[in-house]
Design a protein around this motif. Structure first.
Motif, mmCIF file in Angstrom:
data_model
loop_
_atom_site.group_PDB
_atom_site.id
_atom_site.type_symbol
_atom_site.label_atom_id
_atom_site.label_comp_id
_atom_site.label_asym_id
_atom_site.label_seq_id
_atom_site.Cartn_x
_atom_site.Cartn_y
_atom_site.Cartn_z
ATOM 1 N N SER A 23 0.878 -1.179 0.000
ATOM 2 C CA SER A 23 0.000 0.000 0.000
ATOM 3 C C SER A 23 0.907 1.218 0.000
ATOM 4 O O SER A 23 1.855 1.285 0.804
ATOM 5 C CB SER A 23 -0.876 -0.024 1.259
ATOM 6 N N THR A 24 0.647 2.174 -0.894
ATOM 7 C CA THR A 24 1.507 3.374 -0.909
ATOM 8 C C THR A 24 1.373 4.148 0.405
ATOM 9 O O THR A 24 2.317 4.792 0.847
ATOM 10 C CB THR A 24 1.171 4.301 -2.096
ATOM 11 N N GLN A 47 -0.947 -2.152 -6.357
ATOM 12 C CA GLN A 47 -0.852 -2.402 -4.918
ATOM 13 C C GLN A 47 -1.368 -3.823 -4.634
ATOM 14 O O GLN A 47 -2.343 -4.277 -5.238
ATOM 15 C CB GLN A 47 -1.698 -1.418 -4.128
ATOM 16 N N ARG A 51 -5.573 -0.097 0.511
ATOM 17 C CA ARG A 51 -6.592 0.084 1.562
ATOM 18 C C ARG A 51 -7.511 1.257 1.255
ATOM 19 O O ARG A 51 -7.064 2.301 0.800
ATOM 20 C CB ARG A 51 -5.913 0.344 2.912
ATOM 21 N N GLY A 52 -8.797 1.060 1.532
ATOM 22 C CA GLY A 52 -9.757 2.146 1.446
ATOM 23 C C GLY A 52 -10.179 2.547 2.861
ATOM 24 O O GLY A 52 -9.654 2.016 3.847
ATOM 25 N N ARG A 53 -11.111 3.483 2.961
ATOM 26 C CA ARG A 53 -11.632 3.873 4.267
ATOM 27 C C ARG A 53 -12.433 2.724 4.870
ATOM 28 O O ARG A 53 -12.870 1.838 4.171
ATOM 29 C CB ARG A 53 -12.569 5.079 4.142
ATOM 30 N N TRP A 58 -8.887 -1.692 -1.475
ATOM 31 C CA TRP A 58 -8.942 -0.816 -2.650
ATOM 32 C C TRP A 58 -8.419 -1.595 -3.854
ATOM 33 O O TRP A 58 -7.255 -2.010 -3.886
ATOM 34 C CB TRP A 58 -8.114 0.459 -2.422
ATOM 35 N N ASN A 113 -15.225 11.508 0.933
ATOM 36 C CA ASN A 113 -13.889 11.415 0.318
ATOM 37 C C ASN A 113 -13.893 10.897 -1.111
ATOM 38 O O ASN A 113 -12.851 10.519 -1.611
ATOM 39 C CB ASN A 113 -13.017 10.467 1.153
ATOM 40 N N LYS A 121 -18.246 5.756 -8.653
ATOM 41 C CA LYS A 121 -16.981 6.110 -8.009
ATOM 42 C C LYS A 121 -15.796 5.989 -8.960
ATOM 43 O O LYS A 121 -15.553 4.941 -9.541
ATOM 44 C CB LYS A 121 -16.781 5.211 -6.783
ATOM 45 N N ILE A 143 -4.245 8.686 -2.422
ATOM 46 C CA ILE A 143 -5.233 8.928 -3.479
ATOM 47 C C ILE A 143 -5.231 7.750 -4.443
ATOM 48 O O ILE A 143 -4.175 7.337 -4.937
ATOM 49 C CB ILE A 143 -4.918 10.233 -4.239
#
Ligand code: BTN
Length: 258
Positions: A23-24, A47, A51-53, A58, A113, A121, A143
């Motif tokens: 993950s960056t 990746q 990861r998302g929220r 992600w 976000n 999205k 992002i």
């Protein structure tokens, strides 16, 4: 395109390109702990554990943009609770404006976000912070933008609510141009928040949103709010007028349109 040269006058100091990473955001956190300066950017072609929220995964195959910006905010008068909304809004606005600069496509903002196109999205922002007492040690703005994914390739669970820029434009997109446009915009918004605080950022967010004046359901942990999305308050919270007439100011959550 020489991105570094084009960003010489900005706060961006270094861009680290990776072929693959977990993950960056995690990588950038590691760099932050090693002492890398504000303005370090990490970009990866794909990746493994993006990861998302809210602990979401992600989707991160090759072809899209995955990046994290390390910031050590100085000369900023923002209250600590507004740091996450401030940088999330700056990240999302930079995407909307950067995409417009490169492709003339109007995308909009879905609270808190998301970058969306016709309610689908296109991207999201994951802001993470390290705070020590009253000091903001660092902020990582992650992002993810769906640039070149064929919409048939999205996983089943997100397929009918996701879109990519290539699909919108009907052609493959040069993601380095989007990256450049986005970082230029980010620099402008970062300067703006330092000079004038959160109010103009909220003003820009409102001008570019597709969330307000709609009936919404917001789920924040165990709590569900339903009502009319009225405004964003001065602290960056979403103001919802419930069906019982009560007004609620919401910090965070997952938003659905009714
Ligand atoms: C969301 O909408 O839930 C936020 C998505 C954020 C994804 C980006 S991709 C680059 C950075 N690294 C991560 O692991 N996540 C963010």
């Amino acid at each position: 395109m020489d991105i570094k040269k084009g960003l010489q006058e900005t706060f961006i100091k270094e861009i680290i390109y990776l072929k693959e990473v977990d993950s960056t955001n995690d990588y950038a956190q590691g760099l932050a702990k090693e002492g890398y300066p504000s303005g370090t950017v990490v970009i990866s072609d794909k990746q493994i554990r993006g990861r998302g929220r809210q602990h979401n995964k992600w989707f991160s195959p090759e072809g899209n943009l995955y990046m994290s910006i390390l910031i050590r905010p100085k000369d900023m008068s923002l209250a600590i609770p507004t740091i996450i909304p401030a940088f999330t809004y700056i990240g999302a606005l930079s995407c909307v404006k950067g995409i417009y600069d490169v492709c003339s496509v109007r995308t909009t903002l879905k609270w808190p976000n998301d970058i969306v196109y016709m309610d689908k999205k296109l991207g999201g922002v994951l802001t993470e912070t390290r705070i020590s007492g009253k000091e903001i040690v660092f902020v990582i703005v992650g992002i993810g933008l769906n640039i070149n994914t064929d919409i048939k390739e999205f996983p089943e669970e997100i397929k009918n609510r996701s879109v990519s820029l290539a699909h919108i434009c009907g052609k493959e997109i040069d993601k380095s141009k989007v990256l450049f446009g986005l970082l230029l915009q980010f620099d402008g918004f970062y300067r703006l928040v330092k000079a004038e605080g959160l109010a103009p950022i909220i003003g820009e967010w409102i001008q570019n949103n597709s969330t307000l004046n709609r009936n919404v359901r917001v789920i924040e942990g165990e709590v569900i709010y339903e009502g009319f999305a009225q405004e964003i308050d001065e602290g960056g919270r979403l103001v919802v007028q419930g069906i019982d007439g009560r007004t609620i100011h919401i910090n965070n959550g997952s938003l659905y349109f009714l």
